[in-house]
Every structure is written in C-alpha cells, then in structure tokens.
Design an enzyme around this catalytic site. Structure first.
Site, PDB file in Angstrom:
ATOM      1  N   GLY A 157      36.035  30.915  34.502  1.00  0.00           N
ATOM      2  CA  GLY A 157      36.235  29.910  33.444  1.00  0.00           C
ATOM      3  C   GLY A 157      37.488  29.082  33.678  1.00  0.00           C
ATOM      4  NE  ARG A 195      29.728  29.804  30.367  1.00  0.00           N
ATOM      5  CZ  ARG A 195      30.498  30.558  29.200  1.00  0.00           C
ATOM      6  NH1 ARG A 195      30.238  30.634  28.409  1.00  0.00           N
ATOM      7  NH2 ARG A 195      30.657  32.051  30.391  1.00  0.00           N
ATOM      8  N   GLY A 243      34.926  35.982  32.195  1.00  0.00           N
ATOM      9  CA  GLY A 243      34.385  37.410  32.099  1.00  0.00           C
ATOM     10  C   GLY A 243      33.705  38.192  32.874  1.00  0.00           C
ATOM     11  CE  LYS A 280      50.014  37.524  31.553  1.00  0.00           C
ATOM     12  NZ  LYS A 280      49.447  38.119  30.319  1.00  0.00           N
TER      13      LYS A 280
HETATM   14  P1  ADP Z   1      40.594  31.793  36.004  1.00  0.00           P
HETATM   15  O1  ADP Z   1      40.001  32.024  34.937  1.00  0.00           O
HETATM   16  O2  ADP Z   1      39.730  30.917  36.870  1.00  0.00           O
HETATM   17  O3  ADP Z   1      39.654  33.002  36.899  1.00  0.00           O
HETATM   18  P2  ADP Z   1      42.632  32.442  34.774  1.00  0.00           P
HETATM   19  O4  ADP Z   1      42.421  32.668  33.888  1.00  0.00           O
HETATM   20  O5  ADP Z   1      43.574  33.688  35.483  1.00  0.00           O
HETATM   21  O6  ADP Z   1      41.806  32.149  35.563  1.00  0.00           O
HETATM   22  O7  ADP Z   1      44.506  32.063  35.375  1.00  0.00           O
HETATM   23  C1  ADP Z   1      44.106  30.488  34.859  1.00  0.00           C
HETATM   24  C2  ADP Z   1      46.068  30.241  34.475  1.00  0.00           C
HETATM   25  O8  ADP Z   1      46.258  29.826  35.448  1.00  0.00           O
HETATM   26  C3  ADP Z   1      45.509  28.768  34.089  1.00  0.00           C
HETATM   27  O9  ADP Z   1      45.765  27.952  32.521  1.00  0.00           O
HETATM   28  C4  ADP Z   1      46.995  28.335  34.562  1.00  0.00           C
HETATM   29  O10 ADP Z   1      47.556  27.446  34.168  1.00  0.00           O
HETATM   30  C5  ADP Z   1      47.696  30.171  35.289  1.00  0.00           C
HETATM   31  N1  ADP Z   1      48.811  29.380  36.309  1.00  0.00           N
HETATM   32  C6  ADP Z   1      47.861  29.089  38.036  1.00  0.00           C
HETATM   33  N2  ADP Z   1      49.362  29.241  38.167  1.00  0.00           N
HETATM   34  C7  ADP Z   1      50.307  29.148  37.704  1.00  0.00           C
HETATM   35  C8  ADP Z   1      51.456  29.527  38.004  1.00  0.00           C
HETATM   36  N3  ADP Z   1      52.464  29.677  38.667  1.00  0.00           N
HETATM   37  N4  ADP Z   1      52.556  30.256  36.685  1.00  0.00           N
HETATM   38  C9  ADP Z   1      52.004  29.808  36.120  1.00  0.00           C
HETATM   39  N5  ADP Z   1      50.779  29.601  35.195  1.00  0.00           N
HETATM   40  C10 ADP Z   1      50.008  29.442  36.270  1.00  0.00           C
HETATM   41 MG    MG Z   2      40.541  32.017  32.130  1.00  0.00          MG
END
Ligand code: ADP
Ligand code: MG
Length: 434
Positions: free
Chosen positions: A353, A36, A376, A197
């Site tokens: 993130g 960043r 976000g 999620k």
């Molecule tokens: P981003 O920050 O890229 O938008 P998210 O915050 O939505 O991604 O999700 C990231 C998290 O999802 C990570 O901490 C990862 O461990 C978790 N994750 C990915 N696959 C699974 C899974 N099969 N079961 C539980 N957690 C998961």
């Molecule tokens: Mg995240």
C-alpha cells in the site's frame, strides 16, 4: 495458475455480479486516489461491450456492519461514471426490495452499484443467507477484487460458490504478474524491501530467499538487521523480539549466496517530524538519541548500482519515512531508478500500500511494469499462501486450454495490442499437445 476469465463466456444480455475492490482513500467526500477504480475499467468495459448487465459490488473502509454515511459509495460511483461516461447509480442498500427492483429494471449495457457491502456484518462473516441474496441478483459471478482476495467474505467466496465464477482481467493480471515472480522470474532477480517492520515481512523474505539473487533492505526494518549485526540503532524503530529472526535470515542468505544489502549510511533525526533537526551518519554509528528515518546518499548510490544487472525487481515497502518529505529522498530515488529500469525492459513490480502510494505520488506508476492493487493481498500471495478469493475461482481445465486460448485470441485479434496473448496461446497450445 490459469483461471477461467471473463473472456471465457458469452456475457451478452447476462446479469453479472462483479465484485471489485473500490476501497479507495476519501477526503471530505472526494476520492483522493482513483487507481483501484481505473484498474477495474478493462473488465467493466469488456462486459459493457458485450452488452452485459453489471451489478457492481465493493466494500469501502471499515464500517463494521453498520451504516456509516461517510463510507457510502456515491463518490466512488461518480468517479467511475466520469471515467467511463456511463451512468452508475448506487442503491440505498445492498439488500432490499428497492435494490431488487432497480436491478430488474436494468437493460443490457447498463450497470448499477450496490451500497457498501460492509454495512452488513453478514458480508465479513461470509453469511450463507447474505451470499444467497447477493447471488439472486445475477447469473454469473466475476471477481476483479484482487485487493480483497485474501478475505473469505460473502462477496468474495460465498457468492462464488452459488454462481458460475470467473476471474476479471485485473485479477488475471495480478495473478499472472505475481506468480511469475515466484515461478519463473527472469534473473538476476532482486527484491527491494523496506517499510516499517520486519515482523510483517519475514514470511515474504523467507519465500523469496529461494528465488532471488539479492535483497536490498532499507526503511525501518533495516534497523533490526543492523541490530542483528551488532550495531546500536539509537532511538530508531527496532523490533527487539525479531533480532533472532533477522539473524536467521542473514545466515540463510549467506548460506545460499544471496546478496543481502543493508544501508551503509542513514539520515538520522532528533524527532520523526517535519522540520526536525537531521544529519547523515554511517549506519554503524547511529547516535544514541537519534532515529534513522531514511537511507543516506551513499546508500542510494550503492542500491542503484546493485540493481544495475537486474532483469526483474520486486519492490515492497518505502525506504524511509517518506510521508515527511525531507525523509523521502531514498524512496523517491528508488522510484525513479526503478522507473528508468522498467523503461529499459526490466520487469519491475511494485506491491504494498505505502510503496504504491509513494510511486503514485511521484507520477511514476505508469512507468512500472506492474503496480499491484493489493496491499495485504499481494503480501500474502508472495508469501506463497492460497488466497480464498482466488482458490474459489476455477482453473482452466488442462485439455481445454488449447481451445479456450485460441478462441480468446481469435475473438480479440485485430483489437489493441495482443502480441503477448498470441505467444501465450501458442505456448499453451504447445503444452496441451505435449
Ligand atoms: P507497504 O505498505 O508498502 O508494504 P509498510 O506498511 O510495511 O509498507 O511500511 C510503510 C511505513 O514504513 C511508512 O509509513 C513509513 O513511514 C514507514 N517507515 C519507513 N522507513 C522507516 C523508518 N526508518 N523508521 C520508521 N518508519 C519507517
Ligand atoms: Mg502499509
């Protein structure tokens, strides 16, 4: 969205309030990821070249309106200083006579950084008096903090209303890359979506539904879709209250002829921890006492093959629990696959993130077309929402487009690579003439 930027005014000898997002991870007082900071350097360098006086402002972490010594900006200023080889001192506080004095002593071409804005509760409250104090430091406001643009705070909205506001170059690039995904992506366009999620990403999936040729879904959120298709997911992360949403999304994709790829095999583990017993099973046969933690090898190959025709790819969310290296194969394979595609001219944008962290860890960030610095903020932008920190920045007035663009192009000609800028200028001129 075509905002007035830092290129649209003469910054020479002017005091600039430059809001950046230097909310970087720290460990033992050291910056562990400076992406960043590096992302804001083009704007800082542009202003320093013009002999401006820069007052940098950022937040760091969540001090909740109190002074928290471990969240002081000094390590951040030191890293920036090392990168641009210009001294950057931090004031003791964002407010106060010492800060006013330090700013008064700055000479053209010099800069300083205000201490963590969130040491004052007034920042997040978008307090009018606080905004007035900050605005009193400068003549012009520049916002390069895309990662904080979804927050209506004093430094992102309040000050922008008190000084002539402009977008920084990172802000400009984020807006242009993300809006091109929503407005005119080169097709076929695929969205690779993972992460923990479904709930956090339903709106993005719906927004993209009308724009993509296919979704490729992995990670924890895939489980809720597998459950929507009637399969058991054992002990895997599952959002029962989102199964109906998942069904609705699957039906919408089917109705629109949008491909919706789910894992065909998964890595399951007894525990979601390092060293836990694990094995590969078909996604429709996740055993009762096991959790799906990654996509399986067949799925890795299928996802890669599905992406072969893509001209544009958006990736948000890791495909497994990549923080545990054993469960990071799917995420690592996707990062490599997308880096290779970007090298072949496919537009690859990574947002979120944790997905960005995964790509950075692999050293593949430079290979992608664009790595969004907003977590976000990028999600909200892709949901089609208006971000307050962007809304407050003025659009380039339509009749001025031609003039402003060609002026910008002229002032930059000869330096660096500006092929696309000139094309853009020509396009804008054609549009203005029409
Ligand atoms: P981003 O920050 O890229 O938008 P998210 O915050 O939505 O991604 O999700 C990231 C998290 O999802 C990570 O901490 C990862 O461990 C978790 N994750 C990915 N696959 C699974 C899974 N099969 N079961 C539980 N957690 C998961
Ligand atoms: Mg995240």
């Amino acid at each position: 969205m075509d905002k007035l930027t830092v290129r649209d005014f003469d910054a020479s000898r002017k005091k600039i309030f430059l809001r950046v997002d230097f909310n970087v991870p720290l460990e033992d007082g050291k910056v562990t990821d400076d992406s960043r900071i590096r992302a804001a350097i083009p704007t800082i360098a542009h202003l320093l070249r013009q002999n401006a006086i820069i007052i940098l402002a950022s937040h760091l972490g969540r001090p909740n309106g109190k002074v928290v010594d471990s969240l002081r900006l000094r390590p951040v200023a030191e890293r920036l200083s090392g990168l641009i080889r210009v001294p950057v001192r931090v004031t003791g506080d964002a407010l106060g006579i010492g800060t006013v004095d330090a700013i008064a002593r700055l000479k053209p071409g010099q800069m300083l950084m205000l201490e963590n804005l969130r040491f004052h509760a007034a920042e997040e409250a978008n307090d009018a008096e606080f905004a007035k104090q900050l605005a009193s430091y400068a003549e012009v406001y520049v916002n390069d903090a895309f990662g904080t643009a979804h927050r209506a705070h004093a430094s992102t909205v309040g000050v922008a209303k008190l000084l002539p506001p402009y977008a920084g170059l990172l802000m400009e690039r984020e807006i242009s890359m993300l809006s091109s995904l929503l407005e005119a992506p080169e097709r076929p366009f695929f969205a690779v979506v993972g992460g923990a999620k479904v709930s956090g990403k339903i709106k993005v999936l719906e927004q993209l539904m009308e724009r993509v040729d296919g979704f490729i879904v992995g990670g924890g959120m895939a489980n809720t879709f597998l459950a929507a298709n009637g399969f058991g997911v054992g002990k895997s992360l599952l959002e029962r209250d989102r199964i109906e949403d998942a069904k609705r999304i699957l039906a919408a994709a089917e109705a629109r002829g949008v491909e919706f790829l789910l894992p065909s095999d998964v890595v399951v583990a007894k525990e979601v921890t390092r060293g836990a017993e694990h094995k590969v099973v078909p996604a429709q046969k996740i055993p009762n006492s096991w959790s799906a933690v990654d996509i399986g090898p067949a799925t890795i190959a299928q996802f890669d093959e599905a992406l072969a025709p893509a001209r544009t790819v958006l990736w948000n969310g890791p495909l497994g629990v990549f923080e545990v290296p054993t469960f990071g194969d799917g995420t690592r394979a996707m990062a490599r696959s997308l880096a290779a595609r970007a090298a072949e001219g496919v537009t690859v944008v990574v947002g979120g993130g944790d997905s960005v962290a995964a790509v950075e860890q692999l050293g593949l960030a430079e290979k992608m077309t664009h790595i969004s610095t907003g977590g976000g903020a990028s999600l909200e932008f892709l949901e089609g929402r208006e971000l307050p920190g962007i809304a407050v920045l003025p659009d380039r007035p339509e009749p001025q487009r031609k003039v402003a663009r060609s002026r910008a192009a002229r002032s930059r000609s000869g330096a660096e690579d500006h092929g696309t800028d000139n094309d853009e200028g020509a396009a804008a001129a054609a549009k203005g003439a029409a």
